[in-house]
Enzyme design. Structure first.
Site, PDB file in Angstrom:
ATOM      1  N   CYS A   1       1.026  -1.214  -0.027  1.00  8.50           N
ATOM      2  CA  CYS A   1      -0.002  -0.048  -0.005  1.00  8.50           C
ATOM      3  C   CYS A   1       0.829   1.304   0.012  1.00  8.50           C
ATOM      4  O   CYS A   1       1.810   1.391  -0.745  1.00  8.50           O
ATOM      5  CB  CYS A   1      -0.867  -0.126   1.041  1.00  8.50           C
ATOM      6  SG  CYS A   1      -0.281  -0.328   2.772  1.00  8.50           S
TER       7      CYS A   1
ATOM      8  N   GLY B   1       2.823   0.274   3.985  1.00  9.36           N
ATOM      9  CA  GLY B   1       2.966  -1.070   4.151  1.00  9.36           C
ATOM     10  C   GLY B   1       2.798  -1.518   5.386  1.00  9.36           C
ATOM     11  O   GLY B   1       3.361  -2.684   5.892  1.00  9.36           O
ATOM     12  N   TRP B   2       1.979  -0.933   6.473  1.00  8.38           N
ATOM     13  CA  TRP B   2       1.813  -1.457   7.646  1.00  8.38           C
ATOM     14  C   TRP B   2       0.174  -1.481   8.067  1.00  8.38           C
ATOM     15  O   TRP B   2       0.353  -1.545   9.530  1.00  8.38           O
ATOM     16  CB  TRP B   2       2.583  -0.719   8.689  1.00  8.38           C
ATOM     17  CG  TRP B   2       2.533   0.812   8.745  1.00  8.38           C
ATOM     18  CD1 TRP B   2       1.432   1.516   8.145  1.00  8.38           C
ATOM     19  CD2 TRP B   2       3.650   1.729   9.066  1.00  8.38           C
ATOM     20  NE1 TRP B   2       1.638   3.122   8.669  1.00  8.38           N
ATOM     21  CE2 TRP B   2       2.989   3.192   8.983  1.00  8.38           C
ATOM     22  CE3 TRP B   2       4.878   1.602   9.416  1.00  8.38           C
ATOM     23  CZ2 TRP B   2       3.677   4.327   9.207  1.00  8.38           C
ATOM     24  CZ3 TRP B   2       5.618   2.811   9.860  1.00  8.38           C
ATOM     25  CH2 TRP B   2       5.026   4.215   9.544  1.00  8.38           C
ATOM     26  N   ASP B   3      -0.561  -1.127   7.364  1.00  8.32           N
ATOM     27  CA  ASP B   3      -2.044  -1.249   7.440  1.00  8.32           C
ATOM     28  C   ASP B   3      -2.655  -2.305   6.412  1.00  8.32           C
ATOM     29  O   ASP B   3      -3.035  -3.151   6.795  1.00  8.32           O
ATOM     30  CB  ASP B   3      -2.596   0.068   7.373  1.00  8.32           C
ATOM     31  CG  ASP B   3      -2.252   1.024   8.458  1.00  8.32           C
ATOM     32  OD1 ASP B   3      -2.467   0.606   9.776  1.00  8.32           O
ATOM     33  OD2 ASP B   3      -1.794   2.104   8.156  1.00  8.32           O
ATOM     34  N   ARG B   4      -3.053  -1.765   5.220  1.00  5.28           N
ATOM     35  CA  ARG B   4      -3.724  -2.534   4.438  1.00  5.28           C
ATOM     36  C   ARG B   4      -2.876  -3.846   3.968  1.00  5.28           C
ATOM     37  O   ARG B   4      -3.268  -4.824   3.423  1.00  5.28           O
ATOM     38  CB  ARG B   4      -4.011  -1.719   3.000  1.00  5.28           C
ATOM     39  CG  ARG B   4      -5.026  -0.697   3.226  1.00  5.28           C
ATOM     40  CD  ARG B   4      -5.133   0.090   2.120  1.00  5.28           C
ATOM     41  NE  ARG B   4      -4.088   1.171   2.141  1.00  5.28           N
ATOM     42  CZ  ARG B   4      -4.011   2.435   1.255  1.00  5.28           C
ATOM     43  NH1 ARG B   4      -5.108   2.385   0.518  1.00  5.28           N
ATOM     44  NH2 ARG B   4      -3.104   3.299   1.403  1.00  5.28           N
TER      45      ARG B   4
ATOM     46  N   ARG C   1      -3.981   3.670  15.820  1.00  4.44           N
ATOM     47  CA  ARG C   1      -5.187   3.222  14.988  1.00  4.44           C
ATOM     48  C   ARG C   1      -6.493   3.131  16.365  1.00  4.44           C
ATOM     49  O   ARG C   1      -7.547   3.584  15.769  1.00  4.44           O
ATOM     50  CB  ARG C   1      -4.970   1.786  14.197  1.00  4.44           C
ATOM     51  CG  ARG C   1      -3.935   2.080  13.374  1.00  4.44           C
ATOM     52  CD  ARG C   1      -4.097   3.104  12.387  1.00  4.44           C
ATOM     53  NE  ARG C   1      -3.243   3.132  11.169  1.00  4.44           N
ATOM     54  CZ  ARG C   1      -2.232   3.936  11.233  1.00  4.44           C
ATOM     55  NH1 ARG C   1      -2.192   5.147  11.761  1.00  4.44           N
ATOM     56  NH2 ARG C   1      -1.307   3.964  10.021  1.00  4.44           N
TER      57      ARG C   1
END
Length: 538
Positions: free
Chosen positions: A330, A333-336, A382
């Site tokens: 994404c 590179g640390w959520d989706r 989050r």
């Protein structure tokens, strides 16, 4: 907090009833979630406050990988390569038995690979380089951030130059530093040629062919500046030899709406008309024929349909007959990215195709620890914003239990050219409700595959498989494997909900008056599958 403990107990009781037994907890899962909800992982902080906990988490991940694979470790001590990647980056080489581990011979020159990674990292946002994380059929499934834009590239290059005593460590190599290097930095094209050239070398080293970009933007813009780019808009078409797939997926901010809707993903549709959304879905036609999905309707899909269809696409890529690897990314590179990496790992594991010796509680620990925590997902941030993409990932497992998501399906079609007279999976799913068990008990209300869940099939058991005629052993075995898939995913989700409800879930919001906390607990109970229970029961 008496009400909180009651809600946690109710959630655990529901998950236990749905499987018939209490969910087996991996030792240390609670500690992992506690640490995860307390702070974001940073490789350089591994030996500081909480360092012993992090070391236990890292050690446990290495143990779990070692059950089924021989691997090398790429050292990232103190975050020397990337500050939000594991300190011990696992490079899976091949599947192995216990006997083979005694004679393990690495096929990788770690120092050479580390050097290539070190050179290529500047090409990616935040230095989050292309990293292999899953090995399936000899193919590497990788993750990364998107390509860095000129602003970040020049800024980081200058930072490295000034804070390393006048040498830019991304270029420092006696064999590679020439008089031309200074000139190369004078123009965007030359600099991009160099850093993206190393990125492409790393992709080729890992045999990656397919690059799946989850960004809804072509380039990420902040304060009027392009801070990131992507392969699909590389002006020099340096990535033309790769198969690029643009599969835009909502960012973590969208999952605030998921939480606000009582954790209901059904009917939740992303607003594609927002100004910053400019990346259309783009998939080569030859990759979509076998999926029977109308991709032109992607903007009409709700969050469940979109996630299901994208997962089907990714599974079809890794389950193809070629030897090509896959990269998923994404922006950072640390959520989706961990969402889909985790779903891929769990789906392939549930089919018995990877991590074959791991139990449900163990694969849950591995994917939470490695795919999410050690790769820098900012759970604390989050949760404070209500962007619960992490919770969504594991709650979503109820939507991928059916044969549509099984990699065994493709293998079965290849081995069974003609249909015999036995019952199909569809036939069994049409059994009357009373033949499949009650849906009115507490356990069934908390069922991990609910009757009303779109995209999920009704539960079926090994007794149902016995309906298949004795002359169809292959089909019976296939159906048994699919039944096992459903059970395994149920157990993972059950274990996650039990652990989450007793740690992260009930402490995501600061204490409030009794009425407010009662509403919070009711909302959370609804989200984990207790909608049919009166709030008075809590």
């Amino acid at each position: 907090m008496a009400g909180a403990r009651a809600a946690a107990a109710t959630a655990s009781a529901g998950s236990s009833a749905s499987s018939g037994n209490p969910p087996r907890q991996e030792p240390g899962l609670g500690e992992l979630l506690e640490e995860f909800s307390r702070t974001q992982y940073r490789a350089k902080d591994g030996s500081g406050t909480g360092g012993s906990k992090v070391e236990r988490i890292e050690k446990r991940c290495l143990e779990l990988f070692g059950r089924d694979y021989c691997f090398s470790v790429i050292p990232n001590t103190n975050g020397d390569i990337c500050g939000h990647y594991p300190r011990h980056i696992v490079f899976l080489e091949y599947e192995s038995s216990e006997k083979e581990k005694d004679t393990f011979e690495s096929t990788v020159q770690v120092s050479k690979l580390q050097d290539l990674i070190h050179r290529s990292k500047m090409a990616r946002c935040r230095g989050r380089f292309v990293c292999p994380v899953i090995l399936f059929k000899g193919k590497h499934i990788c993750r990364s951030a998107t390509l860095a834009g000129w602003g970040e590239l020049y800024g980081r290059s200058g930072y490295n130059y000034f804070f390393s005593g006048g040498t830019d460590d991304a270029w420092a190599d006696a064999e590679d530093v020439t008089e031309e290097d200074g000139a190369l930095r004078s123009g965007d094209t030359h600099l991009f040629d160099k850093v993206r050239g190393y990125d492409i070398k790393l992709l080729r080293y890992l045999s990656v062919k397919y690059i799946c970009d989850l960004m809804v933007e072509n380039k990420k813009v902040k304060f009027g500046m392009n801070v990131t780019s992507s392969e699909k808009v590389d002006k020099a078409q340096r990535y033309a030899d790769f198969t690029l797939l643009s599969i835009p997926y909502p960012g973590c901010e969208f999952f605030k709406e998921y939480k606000d809707r009582d954790y209901m993903a059904e009917g939740l549709i992303f607003n594609w008309k927002q100004d910053y959304v400019d990346a259309p879905l783009s998939i080569p036609d030859f990759l979509t024929h076998s999926l029977n999905i109308d991709w032109s309707q992607y903007q009409c899909w709700d969050l469940v349909q979109q996630t299901q269809n994208y997962l089907k696409l990714l599974l079809s890529l890794v389950n193809s007959d070629d030897d090509s690897g896959l990269l998923v990314h994404c922006i950072s590179g640390w959520d989706r990215t961990p969402l889909f990496i985790s779903l891929l790992r769990l789906s392939l594991w549930a089919d018995g195709l990877i991590h074959t010796s791991l139990k449900p509680a163990e694969i849950l620990y591995l994917t939470v620890a490695y795919d999410w925590f050690l790769f820098g997902h900012m759970l604390v941030d989050r949760l404070s914003k209500g962007e619960e993409i992490f919770f969504f990932c594991f709650n979503f497992l109820k939507h991928i239990t059916s044969e549509e998501f099984s990699a065994l399906k493709t293998q079965r079609r290849k081995s069974l050219p003609a249909r015999d007279g036995g019952f199909t999976l569809e036939d069994i799913c049409m059994l009357r409700r009373k033949d499949r068990g009650s849906t009115t008990s507490l356990g069934s209300d908390f069922s991990l595959v609910m009757e009303s869940s779109p995209g999920a099939t009704g539960s079926f058991t090994y007794e149902a498989v016995e309906l298949v005629p004795a002359g169809a052993p292959t089909q019976a075995a296939w159906l048994a494997a699919l039944s096992d898939r459903e059970t395994r995913l149920q157990e993972v989700r059950s274990a996650f909900l039990a652990a989450y409800s007793s740690t992260v879930g009930l402490r995501a919001v600061a204490p409030s008056p009794s009425g407010a906390i009662g509403g919070l607990l009711e909302q959370f109970a609804r989200g984990v599958g207790l909608r049919g229970i009166s709030s008075n029961a809590l």
